[in-house]
Design a protein around this motif. Structure first.
Motif, short mmCIF file in Angstrom:
data_model
loop_
_atom_site.label_atom_id
_atom_site.label_comp_id
_atom_site.label_asym_id
_atom_site.label_seq_id
_atom_site.Cartn_x
_atom_site.Cartn_y
_atom_site.Cartn_z
N LYS A 92 60.26 -5.12 23.48
CA LYS A 92 60.61 -4.96 22.06
C LYS A 92 59.49 -5.44 21.14
O LYS A 92 59.22 -4.81 20.12
N SER A 93 58.86 -6.54 21.49
CA SER A 93 57.84 -7.12 20.59
C SER A 93 56.51 -6.38 20.65
O SER A 93 55.75 -6.37 19.68
N CYS A 94 56.22 -5.74 21.78
CA CYS A 94 54.97 -4.98 21.93
C CYS A 94 55.18 -3.91 22.98
O CYS A 94 54.67 -4.01 24.11
N PRO A 95 55.93 -2.86 22.65
CA PRO A 95 56.34 -1.87 23.65
C PRO A 95 55.20 -1.13 24.34
O PRO A 95 55.40 -0.61 25.44
N ARG A 96 54.03 -1.08 23.73
CA ARG A 96 52.91 -0.37 24.35
C ARG A 96 51.97 -1.34 25.09
O ARG A 96 50.84 -0.99 25.42
N PHE A 97 52.45 -2.52 25.38
CA PHE A 97 51.62 -3.53 26.04
C PHE A 97 50.94 -2.99 27.29
O PHE A 97 49.72 -3.05 27.44
N HIS A 98 51.74 -2.47 28.22
CA HIS A 98 51.18 -2.00 29.49
C HIS A 98 50.21 -0.84 29.29
O HIS A 98 49.15 -0.79 29.93
N ASP A 99 50.55 0.07 28.41
CA ASP A 99 49.67 1.22 28.16
C ASP A 99 48.33 0.77 27.58
O ASP A 99 47.27 1.27 27.98
N ILE A 100 48.38 -0.16 26.65
CA ILE A 100 47.15 -0.63 26.00
C ILE A 100 46.26 -1.35 27.00
O ILE A 100 45.05 -1.11 27.06
#
Length: 322
Positions: A34-42
């Protein structure tokens, strides 16, 4: 009666506050959903680009991960720069040879994440996730990464004294270092498989090559001597840890050791000690078993000594405390 009720409520709230303050949040695989949904992609996109540009990045980040986690926990203390008032871990003698590509990969990922999710993602989580993702890109096993670490506010070179295994350390000492952190002999041998990729500087092994009974294949010893002949003038000279598949994470490292093709004294020690030799033989003949045990040991190491909740902080920059 009213006083008794008030007293009961006081103890209830006191107990609740005490439990709330001492309970540590647990790490989860979806911590940033929720806080950084694109974490893994980035993280994946950033480090993949770095790996393509410089194929030694995977080994550099893997080594950075180990040098951060093993001594005193996965808290990104390895990333903090020294100041005029403090010599940080990264300037400890054992860390001076850490490749700059590892630091650069983490900083790039942190910069991208700060743009997408300011003050949200810890540097220690970036190291753990980037290590797993880079291992996969070079053929290694995938394993779940638990997230929610916070970064240490302390980094002192003096705290590393004799905590990290050296390439020249006797195998008995290395076993004791791992056991003191809750790792079995088999887990230690599995984690040694990190030498499947990357390189070592000549100064770490060239003194052993000419000695008798060191375990080197004679032709390999001649080749190493030639490759490192100019290392006193050029200390950057290095040799791949695995001469057969240096850029692929596999079990060739274990196949090399019985043939006298191990590079470091610690590699030869794994085969000369009866406590570790059976696991070298096991992983040499069964890559699937090696991958399974390596993944489990890496996940266990990534959880060692983590800081959560009110402990530590989310650094705005990975190289300095807030």
């Amino acid at each position: 009666m009213a006083e008794l009720k008030s007293l009961s409520l006081f103890f209830f709230f006191f107990l609740f506050t005490l439990l709330a303050s001492t309970a540590e949040p647990r790490l989860t695989t979806d911590f940033y959903s929720k806080s950084c949904p694109r974490f893994h992609d980035i993280v994946r996109d950033t480090i993949s680009t770095k790996q393509i540009t410089n194929p030694t990045t995977a080994a550099a980040v893997l080594r950075l991960f180990f040098h951060d986690c093993f001594p005193n926990g996965c808290d990104a203390s390895i990333l903090i720069s020294s100041t005029a008032f403090n010599s940080a871990e990264r300037d400890s003698p054992i860390n001076l040879s850490l490749p700059g590509d590892g630091f650069d990969a983490v900083v790039r990922a942190k910069t991208a994440l700060e743009l997408a999710c300011p003050n949200t993602v810890s540097c220690s989580d970036i190291i753990s996730a980037a290590t797993r993702d880079l291992l996969v890109t070079v053929g290694g096993p995938h394993y779940p990464v638990f997230l929610g670490r916070r970064d240490s506010r302390i980094s002192k070179a003096s705290l590393l004294a004799d905590l990290l295994p050296l390439p020249s350390s006797p195998i008995s000492k290395t076993i004791r270092q791992f056991e003191s952190r809750g790792f079995s002999v088999q887990e230690m041998v599995a984690l040694s498989g990190a030498h499947s990729i990357g390189f070592s500087h000549c100064k770490e092994f060239v003194g052993l090559v000419g000695r008798n009974s060191t375990g080197y294949n004679p032709r390999f010893a001649v080749a190493l001597t030639k490759a490192c002949s100019n290392y006193p003038k050029d200390p950057t000279l290095s040799v791949f840890n695995d001469i057969n598949t240096p850029n692929k994470f596999d079990n060739m490292y274990y196949q090399n050791i019985p043939k006298g093709l191990g590079l470091l004294e610690s590699d030869h020690g794994l085969y000369s000690d009866p406590r570790t030799r059976p696991f070298v033989d096991l992983y040499a003949r069964d890559q699937d078993r090696f991958f399974k045990d390596f993944a489990n040991a890496m996940q266990k190491l990534s959880l060692y000594g983590v800081q959560t909740g009110r402990r530590g902080e989310i650094r705005r920059r990975c190289d300095e405390v807030n």
